[in-house]
Design a protein around this motif. Structure first.
Motif, PDB file in Angstrom:
ATOM      1  N   ALA A 253      49.590  39.682  38.128  1.00 31.22           N
ATOM      2  CA  ALA A 253      48.473  39.466  37.205  1.00 31.22           C
ATOM      3  C   ALA A 253      48.932  38.762  35.934  1.00 31.22           C
ATOM      4  O   ALA A 253      48.229  37.886  35.399  1.00 31.22           O
ATOM      5  CB  ALA A 253      47.808  40.800  36.867  1.00 31.22           C
ATOM      6  N   MET A 254      50.113  39.112  35.446  1.00 31.39           N
ATOM      7  CA  MET A 254      50.637  38.454  34.243  1.00 31.39           C
ATOM      8  C   MET A 254      50.937  36.982  34.524  1.00 31.39           C
ATOM      9  O   MET A 254      50.674  36.109  33.692  1.00 31.39           O
ATOM     10  CB  MET A 254      51.881  39.191  33.751  1.00 31.39           C
ATOM     11  N   GLN A 255      51.483  36.690  35.706  1.00 25.45           N
ATOM     12  CA  GLN A 255      51.702  35.291  36.080  1.00 25.45           C
ATOM     13  C   GLN A 255      50.391  34.525  36.119  1.00 25.45           C
ATOM     14  O   GLN A 255      50.278  33.417  35.570  1.00 25.45           O
ATOM     15  CB  GLN A 255      52.382  35.197  37.446  1.00 25.45           C
ATOM     16  N   LYS A 256      49.406  35.112  36.786  1.00 26.22           N
ATOM     17  CA  LYS A 256      48.115  34.445  36.923  1.00 26.22           C
ATOM     18  C   LYS A 256      47.469  34.230  35.561  1.00 26.22           C
ATOM     19  O   LYS A 256      46.857  33.191  35.299  1.00 26.22           O
ATOM     20  CB  LYS A 256      47.193  35.265  37.823  1.00 26.22           C
ATOM     21  N   GLY A 257      47.601  35.209  34.681  1.00 24.35           N
ATOM     22  CA  GLY A 257      47.046  35.072  33.346  1.00 24.35           C
ATOM     23  C   GLY A 257      47.738  33.990  32.552  1.00 24.35           C
ATOM     24  O   GLY A 257      47.103  33.188  31.853  1.00 24.35           O
ATOM     25  N   GLY A 258      49.061  33.951  32.653  1.00 29.58           N
ATOM     26  CA  GLY A 258      49.806  32.929  31.942  1.00 29.58           C
ATOM     27  C   GLY A 258      49.466  31.531  32.414  1.00 29.58           C
ATOM     28  O   GLY A 258      49.485  30.569  31.634  1.00 29.58           O
ATOM     29  N   ASP A 259      49.138  31.402  33.716  1.00 27.91           N
ATOM     30  CA  ASP A 259      48.784  30.100  34.278  1.00 27.91           C
ATOM     31  C   ASP A 259      47.322  29.728  34.043  1.00 27.91           C
ATOM     32  O   ASP A 259      46.928  28.591  34.314  1.00 27.91           O
ATOM     33  CB  ASP A 259      49.036  30.086  35.790  1.00 27.91           C
ATOM     34  N   GLY A 260      46.512  30.702  33.586  1.00 27.37           N
ATOM     35  CA  GLY A 260      45.075  30.444  33.526  1.00 27.37           C
ATOM     36  C   GLY A 260      44.501  30.229  34.902  1.00 27.37           C
ATOM     37  O   GLY A 260      43.579  29.427  35.106  1.00 27.37           O
ATOM     38  N   ALA A 261      45.017  30.959  35.894  1.00 24.28           N
ATOM     39  CA  ALA A 261      44.633  30.758  37.289  1.00 24.28           C
ATOM     40  C   ALA A 261      43.200  31.212  37.561  1.00 24.28           C
ATOM     41  O   ALA A 261      42.694  32.154  36.949  1.00 24.28           O
ATOM     42  CB  ALA A 261      45.593  31.510  38.212  1.00 24.28           C
ATOM     43  N   GLU A 262      42.583  30.547  38.513  1.00 23.76           N
ATOM     44  CA  GLU A 262      41.202  30.845  38.873  1.00 23.76           C
ATOM     45  C   GLU A 262      41.050  32.265  39.410  1.00 23.76           C
ATOM     46  O   GLU A 262      39.991  32.884  39.258  1.00 23.76           O
ATOM     47  CB  GLU A 262      40.729  29.826  39.919  1.00 23.76           C
ATOM     48  N   ASP A 263      42.094  32.795  40.024  1.00 19.05           N
ATOM     49  CA  ASP A 263      42.018  34.132  40.627  1.00 19.05           C
ATOM     50  C   ASP A 263      42.587  35.215  39.718  1.00 19.05           C
ATOM     51  O   ASP A 263      42.828  36.335  40.174  1.00 19.05           O
ATOM     52  CB  ASP A 263      42.754  34.148  41.969  1.00 19.05           C
ATOM     53  N   PHE A 264      42.776  34.913  38.436  1.00 21.23           N
ATOM     54  CA  PHE A 264      43.328  35.930  37.543  1.00 21.23           C
ATOM     55  C   PHE A 264      42.487  37.196  37.510  1.00 21.23           C
ATOM     56  O   PHE A 264      43.003  38.313  37.589  1.00 21.23           O
ATOM     57  CB  PHE A 264      43.484  35.392  36.119  1.00 21.23           C
ATOM     58  N   GLU A 265      41.181  37.035  37.360  1.00 22.26           N
ATOM     59  CA  GLU A 265      40.311  38.204  37.268  1.00 22.26           C
ATOM     60  C   GLU A 265      40.432  39.077  38.528  1.00 22.26           C
ATOM     61  O   GLU A 265      40.367  40.306  38.462  1.00 22.26           O
ATOM     62  CB  GLU A 265      38.852  37.778  37.089  1.00 22.26           C
ATOM     63  N   ASN A 266      40.632  38.449  39.665  1.00 19.51           N
ATOM     64  CA  ASN A 266      40.733  39.187  40.930  1.00 19.51           C
ATOM     65  C   ASN A 266      42.062  39.919  41.040  1.00 19.51           C
ATOM     66  O   ASN A 266      42.119  41.050  41.547  1.00 19.51           O
ATOM     67  CB  ASN A 266      40.561  38.225  42.093  1.00 19.51           C
ATOM     68  N   ALA A 267      43.126  39.287  40.547  1.00 15.21           N
ATOM     69  CA  ALA A 267      44.421  39.958  40.515  1.00 15.21           C
ATOM     70  C   ALA A 267      44.365  41.150  39.575  1.00 15.21           C
ATOM     71  O   ALA A 267      44.897  42.234  39.880  1.00 15.21           O
ATOM     72  CB  ALA A 267      45.512  38.986  40.073  1.00 15.21           C
TER      73      ALA A 267
END
Length: 456
Positions: A253-267
């Motif tokens: 989740a921290m990786q996804k948040g740092g990337d601004g990833a589309e699936d961050f909320e899902n992680a």
């Protein structure tokens, strides 16, 4: 330009749970209780339980890293090679475990077959990226052949204690979960993708239980005639499961948040679901009010991790240091709390050290990822995952020490229906009941800590 994400909103329920960041604890059991069996015999730590934990760790980590690597592969992410290397490191750990039981030749055969099946997953990802439907079907066909061959290998290795037909069924579940998680991710159905990720991790604890039971039955002397499927061992496995999953999902989740990833909320939602599994025990046995108290207690601590991630995104070094200072104060207070709650079963000083390790691992992995040092990021991820198995052993040992009668059985618990299938939930009810007793002490200790702070 990275997408801006409201970390406060998304991460406020994330379980960076200090209560579960403990090193392995040494627990002293009572000597005797009249007509009851000797309580010193009730333990979460036996050679058989250790084998089960070793297999659980490597197998569940395999499922997690396989899904992450497939995600990184289809995205063409910069850290794909580092994720794949971490998955290869996991294969080496599994191979070492098999070789330690069956010898080097069997270990080499295992490694060859296991590596082949990972390769077929990679083939599937590549074919998907190239929109090569024939290539996808070929990869699935190869996986089908693999599960048949590997099932026969395990049946032979265990002296037919695991049946090939059941093994093949369990392996098909594994293939379906990983392929399904990837297909959902590639199609943008992120909720389903993360649900399948969690299911694939959970499935592997049934694998570990079945395989460790077969091995210890096959080589009883090697494991001192101990059983990997006792109520105490089940408790340890349940905690290992939830705690290691917490670490894995937190890093992702921290990786996804740092990337601004589309699936961050899902992680983040998957991580929140993990929290629900941890907190449901308290709520179900001690009521909604206690559950709410427990949840509220984590909010302050979780906020410090949120502050750290936000400060990193803003390039604010002073705010990062403030978040770490706040975490340091929290770990000291909560270590004292747990010492009281477990009646000295978990010492404050050792608990504080374990909590600092966890903080260092999560923030270190995140920092390395942001800095582009992906090898270090995945090394720290794997360290965080492994660390939680010491946490699970220590915390389950403390619970058993406080409730020895509840776990004073050497009889095996119910096994999964398939040789490498099923879930790891069989021991959850015993854990929840045990936690009822522990919860009373926990919340009494919490009230004491709060009163002490208010009177200071």
């Amino acid at each position: 330009m990275k997408k801006q994400i409201n970390w406060k909103k998304s991460l406020i329920a994330l379980p960076m749970s200090a209560a579960l960041m403990l090193p392995t604890a040494t627990v002293t059991f009572a000597d005797d209780h009249g007509d009851h069996e000797k309580m010193s015999d009730v333990t979460v730590s036996t050679p058989a339980a250790d084998l089960r934990a070793t297999l659980d760790q490597s197998l569940s980590e395999h499922a997690y890293l396989a899904v992450v690597t497939m995600q990184k592969g289809i995205e063409g992410a910069e850290d794909f090679d580092a994720a794949a290397a971490a998955l290869e490191g996991n294969t080496q750990d599994l191979t070492a475990a098999i070789a330690s039981v069956y010898g080097d030749e069997a270990g080499q055969k295992f490694e060859s077959m296991w590596s082949e099946h990972i390769g077929y997953f990679v083939d599937y990802v590549k074919a998907t990226a190239e929109e090569d439907e024939a290539g996808r079907e070929e990869a699935l066909s190869n996986l089908d052949d693999y599960r048949e061959d590997f099932s026969m290998f395990l049946e032979t290795a265990t002296g037919e204690r695991l049946e090939a037909s059941s093994l093949a069924e369990g392996l098909q579940m594994h293939v379906n979960q990983l392929i399904g998680a990837f297909d959902n991710y590639e199609e943008g159905d992120f909720d389903e993708a993360y649900q399948k990720l969690r299911t694939s991790i959970d499935h592997m604890y049934g694998v570990g239980k079945g395989l460790s039971t077969a091995i210890t039955d096959q080589f009883p002397d090697k494991f001192e005639n101990t059983n990997p499927a006792t109520p105490a061992a089940d408790l340890r496995a349940d905690l290992n499961h939830l705690l290691s999953e917490h670490a894995a999902l937190a890093v992702l989740a921290m990786q996804k948040g740092g990337d601004g990833a589309e699936d961050f909320e899902n992680a983040a939602a998957a991580l929140s679901n993990n929290t629900e599994d941890l907190t449901a025990a308290i709520t179900s046995v001690y009521g909604d009010e206690a559950g709410q108290q427990f949840e509220d207690m984590w909010s302050e601590h979780i906020g410090y991790f949120v502050d750290y991630v936000e400060a990193t995104g803003a390039g604010d070094e002073e705010a990062k240091e403030q978040a770490l200072t706040a975490l340091d104060g929290y770990r000291a207070d909560f270590s004292e709390f747990l010492d009281t709650a477990t009646e000295g079963g978990l010492e404050a000083e050792a608990t504080a050290e374990g909590l600092q390790m966890h903080v260092n691992q999560l923030t270190g992995s995140f920092d390395s990822y942001v800095d582009g040092d992906f090898d270090a990021a995945y090394d720290q991820l794997r360290e965080a995952y492994a660390h939680m198995y010491g946490v699970g052993e220590g915390l389950s040992g403390a619970i058993v020490a406080q409730n020895p009668d509840m776990f004073a059985s050497d009889m095996p618990s119910e096994m999964p229906d398939t040789g490498l299938g099923g879930t790891a939930d069989e021991g959850l009810n015993a854990w929840m009941i045990a936690f009822a007793s522990m919860a009373a002490v926990l919340f009494a200790a919490m009230i004491g800590v709060r009163k002490s702070k208010n009177n200071a």
